[in-house]
Scaffold this motif. Sequence first.
Motif, PDB file in Angstrom:
ATOM      1  N   VAL A  74      22.850  40.805  28.122  1.00 30.03           N
ATOM      2  CA  VAL A  74      21.598  40.955  29.167  1.00 30.03           C
ATOM      3  C   VAL A  74      20.441  40.236  29.167  1.00 30.03           C
ATOM      4  O   VAL A  74      20.511  40.102  30.444  1.00 30.03           O
ATOM      5  CB  VAL A  74      20.399  42.628  28.938  1.00 30.03           C
ATOM      6  N   LYS A  75      20.437  39.440  28.413  1.00 32.15           N
ATOM      7  CA  LYS A  75      19.887  38.362  28.815  1.00 32.15           C
ATOM      8  C   LYS A  75      20.314  37.276  29.497  1.00 32.15           C
ATOM      9  O   LYS A  75      19.659  36.407  30.520  1.00 32.15           O
ATOM     10  CB  LYS A  75      18.944  37.722  27.531  1.00 32.15           C
ATOM     11  N   ASP A  76      21.697  36.841  29.257  1.00 29.99           N
ATOM     12  CA  ASP A  76      21.835  35.932  30.063  1.00 29.99           C
ATOM     13  C   ASP A  76      22.202  36.910  31.571  1.00 29.99           C
ATOM     14  O   ASP A  76      22.071  36.227  32.653  1.00 29.99           O
ATOM     15  CB  ASP A  76      23.368  36.026  30.074  1.00 29.99           C
ATOM     16  N   ILE A  77      22.321  38.014  31.282  1.00 33.77           N
ATOM     17  CA  ILE A  77      22.189  38.768  33.139  1.00 33.77           C
ATOM     18  C   ILE A  77      20.997  38.413  33.530  1.00 33.77           C
ATOM     19  O   ILE A  77      20.857  38.013  34.313  1.00 33.77           O
ATOM     20  CB  ILE A  77      22.569  40.142  32.953  1.00 33.77           C
TER      21      ILE A  77
ATOM     22  N   GLY B 288      16.222  46.942  21.173  1.00 33.00           N
ATOM     23  CA  GLY B 288      17.014  46.375  22.497  1.00 33.00           C
ATOM     24  C   GLY B 288      16.405  46.398  23.387  1.00 33.00           C
ATOM     25  O   GLY B 288      15.960  45.333  24.016  1.00 33.00           O
ATOM     26  N   PHE B 289      15.714  47.221  24.099  1.00 29.98           N
ATOM     27  CA  PHE B 289      15.015  47.372  25.307  1.00 29.98           C
ATOM     28  C   PHE B 289      14.188  46.170  24.954  1.00 29.98           C
ATOM     29  O   PHE B 289      13.262  45.509  25.997  1.00 29.98           O
ATOM     30  CB  PHE B 289      14.463  48.877  25.589  1.00 29.98           C
ATOM     31  N   ILE B 290      13.206  46.339  24.117  1.00 32.76           N
ATOM     32  CA  ILE B 290      12.477  46.121  24.177  1.00 32.76           C
ATOM     33  C   ILE B 290      12.493  44.201  24.063  1.00 32.76           C
ATOM     34  O   ILE B 290      11.492  43.494  24.672  1.00 32.76           O
ATOM     35  CB  ILE B 290      11.455  46.079  22.336  1.00 32.76           C
ATOM     36  N   GLU B 291      13.559  44.323  23.662  1.00 35.91           N
ATOM     37  CA  GLU B 291      13.753  42.566  23.227  1.00 35.91           C
ATOM     38  C   GLU B 291      13.936  41.735  24.221  1.00 35.91           C
ATOM     39  O   GLU B 291      13.839  41.174  24.988  1.00 35.91           O
ATOM     40  CB  GLU B 291      14.910  42.283  22.417  1.00 35.91           C
TER      41      GLU B 291
ATOM     42  N   CYS C   1      13.315  43.292  27.830  1.00 30.89           N
ATOM     43  CA  CYS C   1      11.756  43.617  28.544  1.00 30.89           C
ATOM     44  C   CYS C   1      11.726  42.396  27.791  1.00 30.89           C
ATOM     45  O   CYS C   1      10.529  41.968  29.500  1.00 30.89           O
ATOM     46  CB  CYS C   1      11.476  44.438  28.615  1.00 30.89           C
ATOM     47  N   GLU C   2      10.971  42.250  27.175  1.00 34.30           N
ATOM     48  CA  GLU C   2       9.895  41.273  27.090  1.00 34.30           C
ATOM     49  C   GLU C   2      10.458  39.599  27.635  1.00 34.30           C
ATOM     50  O   GLU C   2      10.053  38.645  28.272  1.00 34.30           O
ATOM     51  CB  GLU C   2      10.115  40.626  25.571  1.00 34.30           C
ATOM     52  N   TYR C   3      12.283  39.660  27.095  1.00 33.29           N
ATOM     53  CA  TYR C   3      12.746  38.338  27.879  1.00 33.29           C
ATOM     54  C   TYR C   3      12.801  38.316  29.742  1.00 33.29           C
ATOM     55  O   TYR C   3      12.458  37.476  29.724  1.00 33.29           O
ATOM     56  CB  TYR C   3      14.395  38.526  27.444  1.00 33.29           C
ATOM     57  N   ALA C   4      12.886  39.213  30.281  1.00 34.01           N
ATOM     58  CA  ALA C   4      12.838  40.198  31.746  1.00 34.01           C
ATOM     59  C   ALA C   4      11.329  39.483  32.499  1.00 34.01           C
ATOM     60  O   ALA C   4      11.723  38.734  33.030  1.00 34.01           O
ATOM     61  CB  ALA C   4      13.301  41.252  31.576  1.00 34.01           C
ATOM     62  N   GLU C   5      10.423  39.785  31.354  1.00 36.66           N
ATOM     63  CA  GLU C   5       9.154  39.466  31.142  1.00 36.66           C
ATOM     64  C   GLU C   5       9.153  38.630  32.038  1.00 36.66           C
ATOM     65  O   GLU C   5       7.955  38.002  33.084  1.00 36.66           O
ATOM     66  CB  GLU C   5       7.683  40.463  31.265  1.00 36.66           C
ATOM     67  N   LYS C   6       8.988  37.607  31.117  1.00 35.39           N
ATOM     68  CA  LYS C   6       8.364  35.949  31.282  1.00 35.39           C
ATOM     69  C   LYS C   6       8.952  35.791  32.757  1.00 35.39           C
ATOM     70  O   LYS C   6       8.956  34.547  33.020  1.00 35.39           O
ATOM     71  CB  LYS C   6       9.097  35.364  30.118  1.00 35.39           C
ATOM     72  N   ARG C   7      10.471  36.060  33.097  1.00 38.69           N
ATOM     73  CA  ARG C   7      11.274  35.692  34.019  1.00 38.69           C
ATOM     74  C   ARG C   7      11.022  36.173  35.651  1.00 38.69           C
ATOM     75  O   ARG C   7      11.557  36.197  36.676  1.00 38.69           O
ATOM     76  CB  ARG C   7      12.935  34.920  33.692  1.00 38.69           C
ATOM     77  N   GLY C   8      10.041  37.144  35.214  1.00 38.06           N
ATOM     78  CA  GLY C   8       9.588  37.648  36.749  1.00 38.06           C
ATOM     79  C   GLY C   8      10.451  38.575  37.102  1.00 38.06           C
ATOM     80  O   GLY C   8      10.713  39.359  38.081  1.00 38.06           O
TER      81      GLY C   8
END
Length: 267
Positions: free
Chosen positions: A95-98, A133-136, A138-145
């Motif tokens: 998901v982080k790659d996505i 899983g969602f927390i991790e 979402c935190e990663y995605a938030e940094k990338r807007g």
Amino acid sequence: MKLAYVYGTSETVAPVLGARGDAHTIFPRLKDSGYVAIEPFVRDPKLIDIVAFEKNLNRYGLEVAAVGTGPVVSDDKLTFTDHKNDSRAEAVKRVKDIVDFASRFGAPINIGKLRGEIDVNQPEQSWKWMKEGFIEVCEYAEKRGINIMLEPQNKKNINNIHSTVEALDFIEEMNISNFYLMLDIYHMSFENRNISSTFAKAKNKLLHLHFADRNRVVPGKGDFDFGCVIQSLGDIQYENYISLEVTYEKDWYEEAKSAASFLSLLK
């Protein structure tokens, strides 16, 4: 009404409820039929020629409405609640790659079955893994807007978070700023609730929609009241994308044209 169509990217294997194949054939046909965007269903962005993908979008004047994660489950069986530590870790990593892929287009990411099943023998552990899983991601995605969306699905698809209300309760419990809701009319048809009141409740968290009539046929070929849906969306001033996630018997292009023509009459 901003219409999009589901598109399985080149590395996906299992069938998708949309189109898959040569972008130079599919993209211009969608554009000519009234679609302004695609919703790529992605398995693994590292296997995609992202530069070529982006060039083709620009060439044919299409946007990315959202990014679907279904193939991560259908092709690679990865979920947030898998009993194996390495499988759960790989699901989060994928998901982080996505997220990195979606950040090129500023598109939200939808998570449906990827959240995983709840093990009836250890439900607390399953819920814990899912939330982690969602927390991790979402935190990663938030940094990338980038926003992450939760999709409630009916009981035939998954054994948790079936209704709009259940999804909203889960989102509220998680209390994550970039965690939102995606609704699918097909799944909503199982809820037996008033569509207008459901959309009204979801208004502040609803980022994206999937359209399909009953049995996953295109709108206009079943008996679902899409006029009521369009009216309800107008009432809550919904202005985001609507993606067609549908099955077809013979020709996806003819079905796509039929759906776009039908929905244009309901504006």
